[in-house]
Write a protein that holds these residues in place. Structure first.
Motif, mmCIF file in Angstrom:
data_model
loop_
_atom_site.group_PDB
_atom_site.id
_atom_site.type_symbol
_atom_site.label_atom_id
_atom_site.label_comp_id
_atom_site.label_asym_id
_atom_site.label_seq_id
_atom_site.Cartn_x
_atom_site.Cartn_y
_atom_site.Cartn_z
ATOM 1 N N VAL A 170 0.517 -1.242 0.064
ATOM 2 C CA VAL A 170 -0.055 0.519 0.358
ATOM 3 C C VAL A 170 0.494 1.281 -0.085
ATOM 4 O O VAL A 170 0.148 2.160 -0.819
ATOM 5 C CB VAL A 170 -0.679 -0.169 1.214
ATOM 6 C CG1 VAL A 170 -1.618 1.292 2.053
ATOM 7 C CG2 VAL A 170 -1.762 -0.954 1.054
ATOM 8 N N LEU A 206 2.694 2.298 -3.483
ATOM 9 C CA LEU A 206 1.184 2.471 -4.355
ATOM 10 C C LEU A 206 1.376 3.676 -3.993
ATOM 11 O O LEU A 206 1.187 4.995 -5.156
ATOM 12 C CB LEU A 206 -0.221 1.919 -4.299
ATOM 13 C CG LEU A 206 0.298 0.458 -4.717
ATOM 14 C CD1 LEU A 206 -1.343 -0.287 -3.912
ATOM 15 C CD2 LEU A 206 -0.429 0.562 -6.076
ATOM 16 N N LEU A 207 1.221 4.675 -2.846
ATOM 17 C CA LEU A 207 1.233 6.123 -2.775
ATOM 18 C C LEU A 207 2.578 7.096 -2.523
ATOM 19 O O LEU A 207 1.868 8.110 -3.175
ATOM 20 C CB LEU A 207 0.816 6.451 -1.477
ATOM 21 C CG LEU A 207 -1.141 5.338 -1.116
ATOM 22 C CD1 LEU A 207 -1.157 6.111 0.726
ATOM 23 C CD2 LEU A 207 -1.960 6.633 -2.069
ATOM 24 N N ASP A 252 -2.336 9.594 -5.569
ATOM 25 C CA ASP A 252 -4.103 8.969 -5.863
ATOM 26 C C ASP A 252 -5.089 9.187 -4.820
ATOM 27 O O ASP A 252 -4.688 9.374 -3.571
ATOM 28 C CB ASP A 252 -2.918 7.344 -5.372
ATOM 29 C CG ASP A 252 -4.034 6.557 -5.334
ATOM 30 O OD1 ASP A 252 -4.712 6.480 -5.442
ATOM 31 O OD2 ASP A 252 -3.380 5.415 -5.487
ATOM 32 N N ARG A 298 -7.372 7.170 -3.914
ATOM 33 C CA ARG A 298 -8.401 5.820 -3.155
ATOM 34 C C ARG A 298 -8.182 6.181 -1.660
ATOM 35 O O ARG A 298 -7.668 6.130 -1.357
ATOM 36 C CB ARG A 298 -7.631 4.906 -3.714
ATOM 37 C CG ARG A 298 -8.012 4.341 -5.839
ATOM 38 C CD ARG A 298 -7.762 2.941 -6.132
ATOM 39 N NE ARG A 298 -6.154 3.261 -5.344
ATOM 40 C CZ ARG A 298 -5.269 2.465 -6.449
ATOM 41 N NH1 ARG A 298 -5.817 1.244 -6.601
ATOM 42 N NH2 ARG A 298 -3.647 2.503 -6.737
ATOM 43 N N LEU A 358 -8.519 3.396 1.926
ATOM 44 C CA LEU A 358 -8.180 2.233 2.348
ATOM 45 C C LEU A 358 -8.629 1.388 2.239
ATOM 46 O O LEU A 358 -7.887 0.406 1.718
ATOM 47 C CB LEU A 358 -7.390 2.674 3.686
ATOM 48 C CG LEU A 358 -6.488 2.095 4.454
ATOM 49 C CD1 LEU A 358 -5.552 2.028 3.893
ATOM 50 C CD2 LEU A 358 -6.418 1.986 6.041
ATOM 51 N N LEU A 367 -7.394 0.754 -1.359
ATOM 52 C CA LEU A 367 -6.503 -0.114 -1.910
ATOM 53 C C LEU A 367 -6.181 -0.843 -1.276
ATOM 54 O O LEU A 367 -5.137 -2.574 -1.605
ATOM 55 C CB LEU A 367 -4.979 1.356 -1.338
ATOM 56 C CG LEU A 367 -5.304 2.757 -1.425
ATOM 57 C CD1 LEU A 367 -4.160 4.052 -0.390
ATOM 58 C CD2 LEU A 367 -4.215 2.999 -3.457
ATOM 59 N N GLU A 425 -6.619 -3.634 -3.595
ATOM 60 C CA GLU A 425 -5.678 -4.233 -4.904
ATOM 61 C C GLU A 425 -4.848 -5.273 -4.216
ATOM 62 O O GLU A 425 -3.890 -6.297 -4.411
ATOM 63 C CB GLU A 425 -5.242 -2.692 -4.936
ATOM 64 C CG GLU A 425 -4.069 -2.831 -6.086
ATOM 65 C CD GLU A 425 -4.066 -1.712 -6.935
ATOM 66 O OE1 GLU A 425 -2.596 -1.849 -7.076
ATOM 67 O OE2 GLU A 425 -4.418 -0.803 -6.661
ATOM 68 N N GLU A 475 -9.789 -3.152 4.601
ATOM 69 C CA GLU A 475 -9.298 -2.502 5.709
ATOM 70 C C GLU A 475 -8.729 -2.568 7.010
ATOM 71 O O GLU A 475 -8.295 -1.421 7.990
ATOM 72 C CB GLU A 475 -11.103 -1.391 5.502
ATOM 73 C CG GLU A 475 -10.829 0.275 5.813
ATOM 74 C CD GLU A 475 -11.669 1.442 5.867
ATOM 75 O OE1 GLU A 475 -11.658 2.435 5.949
ATOM 76 O OE2 GLU A 475 -13.160 0.591 5.736
ATOM 77 N N ARG A 497 -0.008 8.963 4.382
ATOM 78 C CA ARG A 497 -0.667 10.118 3.455
ATOM 79 C C ARG A 497 -0.313 11.191 3.087
ATOM 80 O O ARG A 497 0.875 11.812 2.273
ATOM 81 C CB ARG A 497 -1.858 9.323 3.316
ATOM 82 C CG ARG A 497 -1.794 10.644 1.305
ATOM 83 C CD ARG A 497 -3.332 9.501 0.741
ATOM 84 N NE ARG A 497 -4.309 9.477 0.993
ATOM 85 C CZ ARG A 497 -5.100 9.455 0.546
ATOM 86 N NH1 ARG A 497 -5.386 8.368 -0.542
ATOM 87 N NH2 ARG A 497 -6.843 9.199 1.015
#
Length: 253
Positions: free
Chosen positions: A157, A160-161, A167, A169, A171, A174, A177, A182, A201
């Motif tokens: 995760v 990705l960020l 991004d 999206r 939690l 994400l 994916e 969560e 984030r």
């Protein structure tokens, strides 16, 4: 801002007190020192990474690296790195972990002056170091650490960020994916990085913003690339984190 999950390889120890000019994207390979070290970017933005995460410091901040910590440097924008070795017996700060420190005008000049290796061991150097240690003891800590976790789902995760700070999206999205719920990810953020997901984030976005500002990207573009809805929203968060606007930060660098 990439954070490696691989163990840091260890080359020979370099000079602990020095001044180096680093090109944008350049850096110093993983190493450790037998002494504590304070590193400061007189120009540009400097990040220091360990297996525990990344600490980032613009020109108004310095980085404290405890003795024995395996770490690497990376320059964002053309950077002048000033490094000061502090005897391991002199502990002006918590020796347990790296930290980011606020740098006022006096501390800045002391670091720059003492980072000349020819001063080490001289009477003049000892006088400068004594005042420098006093200043370090009173330097406020800054929350500019971007920690990394251990669980592969949490690492995924975060990756990705870091790859796309804009991004938006949730939690939950994400997690879908990377194959985690969560609630599981919320627990992992708290247990492994000591932050909530929104806090992490925001920190990741601020780190990336510092990198883009060092590369002379316009403030409005920085705001959108880092996920803020407007330049004014970005400026407000940046001012609360660093005590000045992105424009003032760029001017100081």
């Amino acid at each position: 801002m990439p954070i490696s999950r691989q163990p840091l390889a260890e080359p020979p120890t370099g000079l602990s007190t020095t001044t180096r000019h680093l090109p944008a994207g350049g850096g110093v390979a993983p190493h450790r020192h037998e002494v504590h070290q304070v590193v400061y970017a007189g120009r540009g933005v400097l990040s220091v990474s360990t297996d525990a995460g990344t600490w980032v410091a613009p020109a108004t901040r310095a980085l404290w690296i405890p003795a024995g910590t395996l770490h690497r440097h990376r320059a964002h924008g053309r950077t002048v790195l000033h490094a000061v070795g502090i005897p391991a017996g002199a502990d002006p700060l918590d020796p347990a972990r790296p930290a980011v420190l606020a740098v006022g005008p006096l501390l800045r000049e002391l670091i720059i002056a003492y980072s000349r290796p020819d001063l080490v061991g001289t009477d003049e150097g000892r006088r400068i170091l004594a005042v420098l240690l006093d200043q370090l003891r009173h330097s406020p800590r800054q929350a500019l650490h971007l920690p990394t976790g251990r669980d592969p789902r949490l690492v995924a995760v975060c990756a990705l960020l870091r790859a796309d700070p804009a991004d938006q999206r949730t939690l939950a999205a994400l997690g879908a994916e990377v194959g985690a719920g969560e609630r599981t990810l919320t627990r992992l953020f708290a247990a492994e990085v000591g932050m909530t997901f929104p806090q992490w984030r925001t920190q990741a976005r601020l780190h990336h913003a510092l990198v883009l500002l060092a590369e002379d990207v316009p403030v409005t573009t920085v705001a959108h690339r880092c996920g803020w809805s407007s330049a004014s929203a970005f400026i407000d968060v940046f001012r609360r984190a660093f005590g000045h606007t992105p424009g003032a930060h760029r001017a100081s660098g």
